[in-house]
Design a protein around this motif. Structure first.
Motif, PDB file in Angstrom:
ATOM      1  N   UNK A 226      57.463  39.301  76.392  1.00 42.89           N
ATOM      2  CA  UNK A 226      58.802  38.961  75.656  1.00 42.89           C
ATOM      3  C   UNK A 226      59.896  39.418  76.145  1.00 42.89           C
ATOM      4  N   UNK A 227      60.978  38.693  76.606  1.00 46.01           N
ATOM      5  CA  UNK A 227      62.320  39.168  77.181  1.00 46.01           C
ATOM      6  C   UNK A 227      62.696  40.131  76.384  1.00 46.01           C
ATOM      7  N   UNK A 228      62.868  40.067  74.868  1.00 45.51           N
ATOM      8  CA  UNK A 228      63.574  40.947  73.995  1.00 45.51           C
ATOM      9  C   UNK A 228      62.781  42.555  74.163  1.00 45.51           C
ATOM     10  N   UNK A 229      61.268  42.385  74.346  1.00 42.89           N
ATOM     11  CA  UNK A 229      60.641  43.641  74.549  1.00 42.89           C
ATOM     12  C   UNK A 229      60.824  44.228  75.885  1.00 42.89           C
ATOM     13  N   UNK A 230      60.941  43.181  76.820  1.00 48.90           N
ATOM     14  CA  UNK A 230      61.057  43.930  78.220  1.00 48.90           C
ATOM     15  C   UNK A 230      62.451  44.489  78.264  1.00 48.90           C
ATOM     16  N   UNK A 231      63.547  44.042  77.652  1.00 48.76           N
ATOM     17  CA  UNK A 231      64.905  44.710  77.653  1.00 48.76           C
ATOM     18  C   UNK A 231      64.755  45.912  76.901  1.00 48.76           C
ATOM     19  N   UNK A 232      63.984  46.030  75.864  1.00 53.30           N
ATOM     20  CA  UNK A 232      63.976  47.261  74.934  1.00 53.30           C
ATOM     21  C   UNK A 232      63.239  48.404  75.932  1.00 53.30           C
ATOM     22  N   UNK A 233      62.250  47.713  76.697  1.00 54.86           N
ATOM     23  CA  UNK A 233      61.364  48.714  77.410  1.00 54.86           C
ATOM     24  C   UNK A 233      62.235  49.237  78.488  1.00 54.86           C
ATOM     25  N   UNK A 234      63.222  48.533  79.154  1.00 56.04           N
ATOM     26  CA  UNK A 234      64.074  49.136  79.923  1.00 56.04           C
ATOM     27  C   UNK A 234      64.969  50.401  79.559  1.00 56.04           C
ATOM     28  N   UNK A 235      65.361  50.223  78.216  1.00 55.97           N
ATOM     29  CA  UNK A 235      66.174  51.212  77.778  1.00 55.97           C
ATOM     30  C   UNK A 235      65.452  52.357  77.368  1.00 55.97           C
ATOM     31  N   UNK A 236      64.218  52.197  77.389  1.00 58.00           N
ATOM     32  CA  UNK A 236      63.359  53.578  77.108  1.00 58.00           C
ATOM     33  C   UNK A 236      62.929  54.169  78.237  1.00 58.00           C
TER      34      UNK A 236
END
Length: 458
Positions: A226-236
């Motif tokens: 999911x896009x939201x999860x992908x972006x969240x993962x980037x900033x982790x």
């Protein structure tokens, strides 16, 4: 022995094929950077200020389209993989859009011309170039997880990217002259370059193979992130944040430094003809250095080679700044900076690929497309800011183009752009590298990812 020779040849062929992708990309990228404004103003009769505004606005669209394309790549499923299908699908549209870019109808009025420029510039920059460059950037991480092989692939990428740049810089104006030195001559020239670009992308497509699969799968199928999860993962992903910040700063610096070269040569060193000397030696040494960097990477690791390159860049810049116009010192500076840049070119994109594996280990999500597109968004923003910053600093220093002698303030503004901003960026890079421990952690991360994959198969 014969089998070993075949394997060696196959590896070299795949590395070369991979590099051909950036050769093709640079045909349009270099043309847009070096010749497009010149073509618009001197051949198509378009207002330079209006074109500059269009290019600036288009940067925003371009950055957004990068992110969209990254998501599309991560959700692509085909027998050819996630990235390679886009090289095949987009190579012919890429060539056609490049031809359209240099085909402004010269008999149109000013407003229709600007509409044409806006549409074709965004077609190339925002849509077509993004649709082929983002997948290409993701391909490195999809071909191999071997850290050394990624560095070698990056070396071939930079070698052939530089070859593409040299092709455009060397043959564009001679071909334009050969075809009649008018507006239609530019269209014919880019018909030739378009064929070359298609051939390069076809070599890239047929000569490479995607081998890396994500750990997380469902019923044997790769799950969409999911896009939201992908972006969240980037900033982790702390290493992705480091590399994205580094790329943004570096492309800001490249834009400011590159644009200031002619001013530095003309007003500081005393002759604009020195641009060819500074850039020519720099590029030749950078290409030659690429052939030796792989050995250093194997021995020292990517982080240390990158850091060595930053130190050499700083030393080279300082020598040039205090050369006093001495040709010997100018040559020495260009050689040192060329070696420094070859260190960065051989490692930077491979380090981006390594952040993908770290992100998968850390968050469970593998997003080659999103990682590379977000990096691309970062460095395009940096490039856009750098282009604007150059003009602002020169204006603040009171630079006057027609003046025979510039004021001390104007000369200092040129030095800020050409020398001191790059040095500051290189120093920041060294600070960031102080916290880069991924080289040491990488083997353990890969081992754990493989263990997870084995566990999922049971």
């Amino acid at each position: 022995m014969e089998r070993k020779n075949k394997q060696t040849f196959a590896r070299l062929a795949e590395r070369f094929s991979y590099g051909c992708g950036d050769f093709g990309c640079n045909i349009i990228y270099t043309a847009m950077s070096a010749f497009l404004l010149f073509y618009y103003t001197d051949y198509a009769g378009v207002n330079a200020a209006a074109v500059g505004t269009i290019m600036l606005i288009s940067r925003v669209f371009d950055g957004i389209s990068d992110i969209i394309m990254g998501v599309i790549v991560d959700r692509t499923k085909s027998k050819f993989g996630k990235a390679r299908p886009w090289l095949l699908r987009m190579c012919i549209p890429f060539a056609i859009s490049g031809i359209l870019l240099f085909s402004v109808p010269t008999d149109w009025a000013e407003t229709p011309k600007l509409v044409y420029v806006f549409i074709t510039y965004n077609l190339v920059s925002t849509v077509i170039y993004t649709a082929i460059n983002v997948p290409y950037s993701a391909l490195n991480a999809l071909m191999t997880q071997d850290a050394y092989e990624r560095s070698v692939l990056s070396i071939f990428r930079n070698l052939l990217a530089t070859a593409g740049t040299l092709l455009i810089n060397t043959f564009t104006l001679p071909l334009v002259e050969k075809f009649g030195d008018n507006a239609s001559a530019w269209t014919k020239t880019f018909c030739v370059f378009g064929v070359v670009a298609v051939a390069a992308f076809l070599i890239n497509f047929f000569g490479t193979k995607e081998r890396v699969k994500p750990v997380a799968q469902e019923n044997g199928q790769v799950k969409d992130v999911p896009f939201k999860e992908g972006v969240k993962a980037l900033f982790q992903n702390k290493y992705w944040i480091m590399m994205t910040g580094m790329l943004a700063l570096f492309f800001l610096m490249y834009s400011v430094n590159g644009g200031a070269t002619v001013f530095y040569a003309k007003d500081i060193l005393g002759s604009r003809d020195l641009v060819a000397t500074i850039n020519g030696i720099f590029n030749v040494v950078q290409i030659a250095g690429m052939f030796f960097i792989a050995m250093l990477v194997k021995k020292l690791g990517k982080r240390n080679v990158f850091a060595v390159g930053l130190v050499l860049d700083i030393v080279g810049m300082l020598i040039l700044n205090f050369s006093g116009g001495s040709m010997t010192l100018i040559v020495v500076s260009s050689i040192i900076r060329g070696i420094g840049n070859s260190c960065g070119g051989a490692t930077m994109w491979a380090m981006v690929s390594d952040t993908i594996d770290y992100g998968e280990w850390k968050t469970g999500y593998r997003t080659e497309g999103l990682v590379n597109s977000a990096c691309s968004f970062g460095y395009k923003i940096g490039n856009g800011i750098g282009s604007a910053l150059l003009g602002v600093i020169l204006e603040a220093g009171g630079y006057v183009g027609e003046a025979l002698v510039q004021t001390p303030e104007a000369l200092f503004s040129i030095k800020i752009c050409f020398v001191w901003i790059p040095i500051v960026v290189y120093v920041i890079g060294l600070v960031i590298m102080k916290f880069w421990n991924l080289d040491k952690e990488f083997d353990g991360i890969l081992a754990e990812l493989q263990a997870r994959k084995a566990g999922n198969r049971k």
